[in-house]
Design a protein around this motif. Structure first.
Motif, short mmCIF file in Angstrom:
data_model
loop_
_atom_site.label_atom_id
_atom_site.label_comp_id
_atom_site.label_asym_id
_atom_site.label_seq_id
_atom_site.Cartn_x
_atom_site.Cartn_y
_atom_site.Cartn_z
N LYS A 41 0.82 -1.21 0.00
CA LYS A 41 0.00 0.00 0.00
C LYS A 41 0.86 1.26 0.00
CE LYS A 41 -2.09 -1.07 3.90
NZ LYS A 41 -1.43 -2.34 4.24
N SER A 42 1.85 1.28 0.90
CA SER A 42 2.70 2.48 0.96
C SER A 42 3.49 2.65 -0.33
CB SER A 42 3.67 2.38 2.14
OG SER A 42 2.95 2.30 3.34
N THR A 43 3.94 1.54 -0.88
CA THR A 43 4.66 1.58 -2.15
C THR A 43 3.78 2.19 -3.23
OG1 THR A 43 5.75 -0.44 -1.46
CG2 THR A 43 5.97 0.17 -3.77
N MET A 153 -2.76 10.14 1.33
CA MET A 153 -2.65 9.97 2.78
C MET A 153 -2.30 8.52 3.12
SD MET A 153 -5.51 12.49 4.24
CE MET A 153 -7.02 12.35 3.34
N ASP A 154 -1.16 8.35 3.77
CA ASP A 154 -0.72 7.01 4.15
C ASP A 154 -0.99 6.77 5.63
OD1 ASP A 154 0.36 4.54 4.30
OD2 ASP A 154 2.39 5.11 3.68
N GLU A 155 -2.08 6.07 5.91
CA GLU A 155 -2.47 5.78 7.29
C GLU A 155 -2.33 7.01 8.17
OE1 GLU A 155 -1.50 2.13 8.87
OE2 GLU A 155 -1.17 1.13 6.95
N PRO A 156 -3.01 8.11 7.81
CA PRO A 156 -2.77 9.36 8.53
C PRO A 156 -3.21 9.30 9.99
CG PRO A 156 -4.65 9.58 7.08
CD PRO A 156 -4.02 8.27 6.76
#
Ligand SMILES: Nc1ncnc2c1ncn2[C@@H]1O[C@H](COP(=O)(O)OP(=O)(O)O)[C@@H](O)[C@H]1O
Ligand SMILES: [Mg+2]
Lengths: 254, 274
Positions: A41-43, A153-156
């Motif tokens: 996901k972050s990638t 937004m990455d797991e904000p």
């Protein structure tokens, strides 16, 4: 402006991380991406904002970014990424400097965005004085200050406790009601996904493939926790992810 | 278990408070204790010298050392010694630190510079710089040049290493944040990387400052007319232990002042640290 993800695959050396991802983030639409940890996901999000290149496939901007946008693709990070030596005002001005804006322009923008995020009273505070929730509010204000077309937004909310998370979710919904920004919202929290997403992209475990895309056509402000439809959706997502999460959990890291 | 059970248990004779096991490892700030130790020590020393318990040839009384210091001040030589030492120290330390910052930043940011220079730094850093002093005297002469060069060299290397390892330690998420907002490379270096390196630079300065003082004294002992090191050496040659003690105390005070200044700078510049 839309963001289109076309046949994106990615490998880290011999490790395939993402495989043939396709979806589009439409204008003013929040797309939530969920998937077991380590599924890429972050990638994927790093590739959406141009911080990393996909091995295969492409990410396309469709249409023009809004007038006056300084940074069409703008991130909000899980760990806030505020400069600890700068005040709230300074942290926001950091991303406005170097765009050829005049000092008064910068100050008006900051004042405006602090008002919109109800942070005006904290303008001169420095990060160590702020709670986690306030830090993330500042990071969101900073992101909005550059007039983004798509927020990434990455797991904000993952670094926050559940009460703060609830408050910030309400803030985000309120902001979206007024600003109608588009967003790609990565989370592993199914409740966040069903509360904030117009669409939810479910990824399988690594290598991440799109397992399913769930449309939720219910206005954001109407979704509250007691709504049985929301609870049902969350249950469905969990049923979809349960096996994947279980397998991902039992996998050895290389 | 019902409520009455708990009640009956509490009236039982077999009831104790939970023993306290925490504490003991936290340092409590006790002011004046250190000062007290100093005063007691000096009083004992003074008493020992006066009563003949400590031979004045071996260790003169503090009052005698003070007297020697006052003599020095009255003769006007104190200013000359201090001025000579401070000038060398400030010049060498400032130049060494500035050069070190530049080279350290270069190594930290540029992989070519890193590959080229950092092995050299690693090779020269462990040499005690005092060993280079004779070489510097040959190169720069017995005068000021060799002394300043030694101090410069001594403060250069710790600064280089502190700077580039500080840059290596900068939180990558902050740099990534800068990139994600489209900030230019120069912008990121100046507004994110360098401020984040400041704590490391300042602790490197603490080390290089104390190295500089050591080198200052060593260099002044080899060939100098004026300077605290020269004063101490001369006193030693004359067996003038009172002057010797006075000189050593001056060095201690110099070190304390430098440390105090760096602590103040840290407090002021790094107040953002949690
Ligand atoms: N820079 C990298 N180099 C090598 N492997 C990486 C890198 N970044 C992530 N990975 C690996 O790729 C996989 C996916 O990581 P990530 O995108 O962070 O997953 P998620 O955010 O879904 O938890 C993980 O197995 C991780 O170890
Ligand atoms: Mg992640």
């Amino acid at each position: 402006m839309q963001l289109r993800i076309e046949n994106v695959s990615h490998d880290y050396g011999p490790l395939p991380v993402l495989s043939d991802i396709n979806f589009t983030i439409g204008e003013g639409e929040i797309v939530c991406v969920i998937g077991p940890s380590g599924c890429g996901k972050s990638t994927l999000l790093r590739m959406l904002g141009g911080l990393e290149k996909p091995t295969r496939g492409q990410i396309l901007e469709v249409g023009k970014p809004p007038e006056g946008s300084l940074n069409p693709l703008t991130y909000v990070f899980q760990d806030f990424a505020l400069l600890p030596w700068r005040s709230v005002h300074g942290n926001i001005s950091l991303v406005l400097e170097g765009h050829g804006l005049s000092k008064t322009d910068i100050d008006t923008r900051i004042k405006d965005v602090l008002e919109r995020t109800r942070l005006s009273d904290f303008e001169s505070a420095i990060p160590k004085q702020l709670s986690g929730g306030m830090k993330q509010r500042v990071a969101i204000a900073r992101a909005l200050a550059v007039d983004p077309a798509v927020l990434l937004m990455d797991e904000p909310l993952s670094a926050l406790d559940s009460q703060t998370r609830e408050l910030l979710m309400a803030d985000l919904i309120g902001l979206w009601e007024r600003e109608r920004f588009a967003a790609c919202y990565i989370t592993h929290n199914l409740n966040e996904a069903v509360r904030l997403g117009h669409r939810v992209v479910v990824l399988s475990r690594r290598p991440g493939k799109v397992r399913e895309i769930v449309e939720i056509d219910m206005p954001l402000e109407d979704r509250d926790m007691t709504d049985p439809r929301i609870a049902k959706l969350q249950q469905d997502l969990w049923d979809m992810m349960r096996e994947e999460a279980l397998d991902a959990d039992r996998e050895l890291t290389t | 278990m019902s409520v009455t059970d708990i009640d009956s248990a509490s009236t039982d004779s077999d009831v104790r408070p939970v023993p306290f096991r925490g504490g003991g490892f936290k340092t409590i700030d006790r002011k004046f204790v250190g000062l007290g130790v100093f005063i007691v020590l000096f009083a004992f020393w003074e008493w020992g010298s006066r009563s003949g318990f400590i031979s004045s040839l071996v260790l003169p009384a503090p009052s005698e050392a003070l007297e020697a210091f006052m003599d020095l001040a009255r003769s006007g030589d104190l200013q000359l010694h201090l001025a000579a030492s401070l000038q060398r120290l400030v010049l060498g330390f400032t130049c060494g630190t500035l050069l070190g910052l530049t080279v350290g930043t270069l190594i930290g940011l540029n992989s070519l510079a890193r590959a080229g220079i950092s092995p050299l730094v690693s090779a020269i850093f462990p040499i005690p710089k005092i060993a280079l002093l004779p070489l510097f005297i040959i190169w720069f002469g017995i005068g000021e040049g060799s002394k300043v060069a030694t101090i410069l060299f001594g403060s250069f290397f710790p600064t280089v290493i502190a700077t580039y390892s500080g840059i290596d330690g900068v939180d990558r998420t902050l740099i990534r944040m800068g990139q994600s907002f489209g900030l230019s490379r120069w912008h990121i270096i100046r507004k994110i990387v360098l401020p984040a390196t400041l704590p490391s630079i300042l602790s490197g300065m603490r080390i290089s400052a104390s190295i500089s003082i050591i080198l200052l004294v060593a260099a002044e002992m080899i060939g100098a007319e004026y300077g605290i090191g020269a004063y101490v050496l001369l006193a030693g040659n004359l067996m003038a232990t009172d002057q010797l003690i006075a000189g050593v105390v001056m060095l201690s005070i110099l070190g304390l002042i430098v440390n105090f200044l760096i602590s103040r700078a840290e407090k002021y510049l790094l107040s953002w640290r949690s």
